[in-house]
Design an enzyme around this catalytic site. Structure first.
Site, PDB file in Angstrom:
ATOM      1  N   PRO A   1      25.525 -22.992  28.390  1.00  0.00           N
ATOM      2  CA  PRO A   1      24.973 -24.271  28.822  1.00  0.00           C
ATOM      3  C   PRO A   1      23.817 -24.713  27.929  1.00  0.00           C
ATOM      4  CG  PRO A   1      24.083 -22.520  30.181  1.00  0.00           C
ATOM      5  CD  PRO A   1      25.096 -21.870  29.260  1.00  0.00           C
TER       6      PRO A   1
ATOM      7  N   TYR B   1      19.045 -32.475  23.087  1.00  0.00           N
ATOM      8  CA  TYR B   1      19.470 -33.293  21.955  1.00  0.00           C
ATOM      9  C   TYR B   1      18.472 -34.421  21.694  1.00  0.00           C
ATOM     10  CZ  TYR B   1      23.523 -30.552  23.104  1.00  0.00           C
ATOM     11  OH  TYR B   1      24.339 -29.487  23.401  1.00  0.00           O
TER      12      TYR B   1
ATOM     13  N   CYS C   1      13.786 -49.389  10.311  1.00  0.00           N
ATOM     14  CA  CYS C   1      14.443 -50.540   9.696  1.00  0.00           C
ATOM     15  C   CYS C   1      15.951 -50.421   9.769  1.00  0.00           C
ATOM     16  CB  CYS C   1      13.967 -50.699   8.255  1.00  0.00           C
ATOM     17  SG  CYS C   1      12.196 -50.917   8.200  1.00  0.00           S
ATOM     18  N   GLU C   2      16.472 -50.467  10.972  1.00  0.00           N
ATOM     19  CA  GLU C   2      17.911 -50.447  11.245  1.00  0.00           C
ATOM     20  C   GLU C   2      18.123 -51.241  12.534  1.00  0.00           C
ATOM     21  OE1 GLU C   2      20.377 -48.706   9.606  1.00  0.00           O
ATOM     22  OE2 GLU C   2      19.114 -47.445   8.326  1.00  0.00           O
TER      23      GLU C   2
ATOM     24  N   TYR D   1      25.370 -42.508  20.323  1.00  0.00           N
ATOM     25  CA  TYR D   1      26.447 -42.495  21.318  1.00  0.00           C
ATOM     26  C   TYR D   1      26.409 -43.705  22.241  1.00  0.00           C
ATOM     27  CZ  TYR D   1      25.946 -37.434  20.325  1.00  0.00           C
ATOM     28  OH  TYR D   1      25.822 -36.207  19.735  1.00  0.00           O
TER      29      TYR D   1
ATOM     30  N   ARG E   1      20.085 -40.416  20.520  1.00  0.00           N
ATOM     31  CA  ARG E   1      21.246 -40.519  21.408  1.00  0.00           C
ATOM     32  C   ARG E   1      21.677 -41.957  21.717  1.00  0.00           C
ATOM     33  NH1 ARG E   1      21.299 -39.065  26.065  1.00  0.00           N
ATOM     34  NH2 ARG E   1      23.439 -38.343  26.128  1.00  0.00           N
TER      35      ARG E   1
ATOM     36  N   GLY F   1      28.794 -27.553  28.357  1.00  0.00           N
ATOM     37  CA  GLY F   1      29.365 -28.873  28.589  1.00  0.00           C
ATOM     38  C   GLY F   1      29.078 -29.516  29.920  1.00  0.00           C
TER      39      GLY F   1
HETATM   40  C1  PLP Z   1      27.033 -27.934  21.890  1.00  0.00           C
HETATM   41  C2  PLP Z   1      27.685 -26.698  22.350  1.00  0.00           C
HETATM   42  C3  PLP Z   1      27.347 -26.131  23.586  1.00  0.00           C
HETATM   43  C4  PLP Z   1      26.381 -26.772  24.554  1.00  0.00           C
HETATM   44  O1  PLP Z   1      26.889 -27.958  25.092  1.00  0.00           O
HETATM   45  P1  PLP Z   1      26.134 -28.664  26.316  1.00  0.00           P
HETATM   46  O2  PLP Z   1      26.950 -29.869  26.568  1.00  0.00           O
HETATM   47  O3  PLP Z   1      24.755 -28.989  25.866  1.00  0.00           O
HETATM   48  O4  PLP Z   1      26.133 -27.719  27.462  1.00  0.00           O
HETATM   49  C5  PLP Z   1      27.948 -24.934  23.936  1.00  0.00           C
HETATM   50  N1  PLP Z   1      28.837 -24.327  23.112  1.00  0.00           N
HETATM   51  C6  PLP Z   1      29.180 -24.844  21.909  1.00  0.00           C
HETATM   52  C7  PLP Z   1      30.134 -24.124  21.067  1.00  0.00           C
HETATM   53  C8  PLP Z   1      28.611 -26.032  21.486  1.00  0.00           C
HETATM   54  O5  PLP Z   1      28.977 -26.548  20.310  1.00  0.00           O
END
Ligand code: PLP
Length: 419
Positions: free
Chosen positions: A274, A371, A342-343, A316, A312, A239
């Site tokens: 990560p 991603y 075509c969107e 988002y 992305r 995350g």
């Molecule tokens: C997507 C995900 C991650 C990786 O998230 P990042 O934001 O790319 O670091 C780690 N653990 C789980 C369970 C996920 O679903």
């Protein structure tokens, strides 16, 4: 830190000219920097050197087997969310003892595959899943390593679509239910309850949500241990965010410093998952300008990459920096950078101010390593683009461009339509 930058007026990836790669492989394509990938992995992993830990790269962020191999070489493990990802991780040579398997919807065949492989543990997201894993492990005559993914109910203050640690999300088991779920798990003969895990969201740019989550997990581990459940692994998920535009996420060293104090006294092995922070700024998407036009006073730059290649911005509304591969003296314009799909939702940037472009110019969409390709599709029957890995002054096509034949691979026209 990454290895993309201009030399004179040409964009380079390490010692390789991006334009030269474009000439060799055509456009669009993804381009990754080996040195950047290595650097990001090492910076993250070494930040936690003081505590026992496994850095399990989140395969869904970038699933190319060459990239996975690179992390295996660095000593990394993997965080998976499907049987397909397990297959990729094994092809890349991962040590199953460094593999964790997350996700709310694991099928029996996927559970069996992971059990037979001997992964470290499943991050279990419901009580029903506990029962399934126990039953499948019993059938195979083995014990499955498990941890529960608990929902620490912290707000990661990120985009709602990538926020996963709130009570009302579909992920994990909520805090109150988790003790009871652990007790049930501990009573199941074919489960080895090893860990506690969480994953609060993605593109998190503050440290405090991680600290809050750790505090909740720590309390849970204390309760579990005093109840006789020997927790040995604490998985804090992934995350950590990156800079796409103006964000100022904490560097991994700061994140580590905030965690390590609490980590040391817990006497368990930490797991990190990560994804984005390792690969995000190590890759770009290179696209060619097809046309420019003006509609109702609005300028459009139409390029040969679309939302099927990089979703992305459409999904988002996320910002991706776009810059010319060759810098020229040109006045700035403000335009939407759009793809051929075509969107109306097919755009890479809206109302973006960039130096004017003309047909055949190359544009680099920066920070596309996470991603990007892994979320790409064949929508509009567009063959998926190649992935190229640069190392110093050389490059390798690590996934070739799909052909039209690839597009219809596996399709069949039934007999009754043959006549
Ligand atoms: C997507 C995900 C991650 C990786 O998230 P990042 O934001 O790319 O670091 C780690 N653990 C789980 C369970 C996920 O679903």
């Amino acid at each position: 830190m990454n290895h993309f930058g201009y030399k004179q007026d040409q964009l380079f990836c390490e010692e390789t000219s991006v334009e030269e790669v474009a000439r060799a492989v055509g456009t669009p394509f993804y381009l990754y920097s080996c040195r950047t990938l290595q650097h990001h992995f090492r910076v993250f992993d070494s930040a936690f050197a003081e505590v026992p830990h496994i850095t399990c790269f989140a395969v869904k962020a970038n699933s190319n087997t060459a990239i996975l191999r690179l992390f295996v070489r660095e000593g990394g493990g993997m965080d998976l969310v499907s049987g397909g990802e397990l297959y990729r991780a094994l092809k890349a040579g991962v040590d199953p003892a460094k593999v964790v398997y997350s996700g709310v919807g694991k099928r029996d065949d996927e559970i069996d595959y992971a059990l037979q492989t001997g992964i470290l543990m499943f991050n279990v997201e419901s009580e029903q899943e506990l029962e399934r894993i126990n039953a499948r492990a019993q059938r195979l005559g083995i014990r499955a390593g498990v941890g529960l993914r608990v929902n620490p109910d912290v707000d990661p203050q990120t985009h709602p679509h990538i926020s996963t640690g709130l009570r009302e999300n579909k992920f994990g088991i909520d805090g109150e239910g988790s003790l009871a779920a652990y007790r049930r798990a501990a009573g199941m003969k074919h489960l080895d309850v090893k860990g506690v895990s969480c994953h609060i969201g993605s593109q998190v740019t503050k440290i405090s949500p991680f600290i809050d989550a750790l505090a909740r997990l720590k309390e849970l581990v204390r309760q579990l241990r005093s109840g006789g459940i020997a927790i040995r692994y604490l998985d804090l998920g992934g995350g950590l965010g990156i800079t796409y535009n103006q964000e100022t996420p904490p560097p991994p060293a700061d994140y580590a410093r905030a965690i390590i104090g609490a980590a040391r006294e817990m006497e368990c092995t930490f797991i990190f998952e990560p994804g984005r922070v390792i690969v995000g700024n190590a890759g770009i998407l290179v696209s060619r300008v097809l046309y420019t036009k003006e509609n109702g006073g609005k300028k459009f730059i139409i390029v040969d990459a679309g939302m099927n290649d990089l979703i992305r911005p459409s999904l988002y509304g996320s910002f991706q920096h776009i810059q010319p591969v060759t810098r020229r003296e040109r006045a700035e314009i403000t335009a939407d950078v759009v793809g051929p799909i075509c969107e109306s939702g097919d755009f890479l940037a809206k109302g973006r101010t960039i130096p004017a472009v003309v047909r055949d110019d190359l544009l680099a969409v920066m920070s596309a390593g996470a991603y990007g390709f892994s979320m790409s599709s064949n929508y509009n029957s567009r063959p998926r683009v190649p992935e190229v890995l640069v190392r110093d002054d050389g490059f390798t096509v690590i996934r070739k461009r799909e052909s039209y034949d690839d597009l219809i691979h596996g399709e069949e026209i039934p007999d009754f339509l043959q006549r």
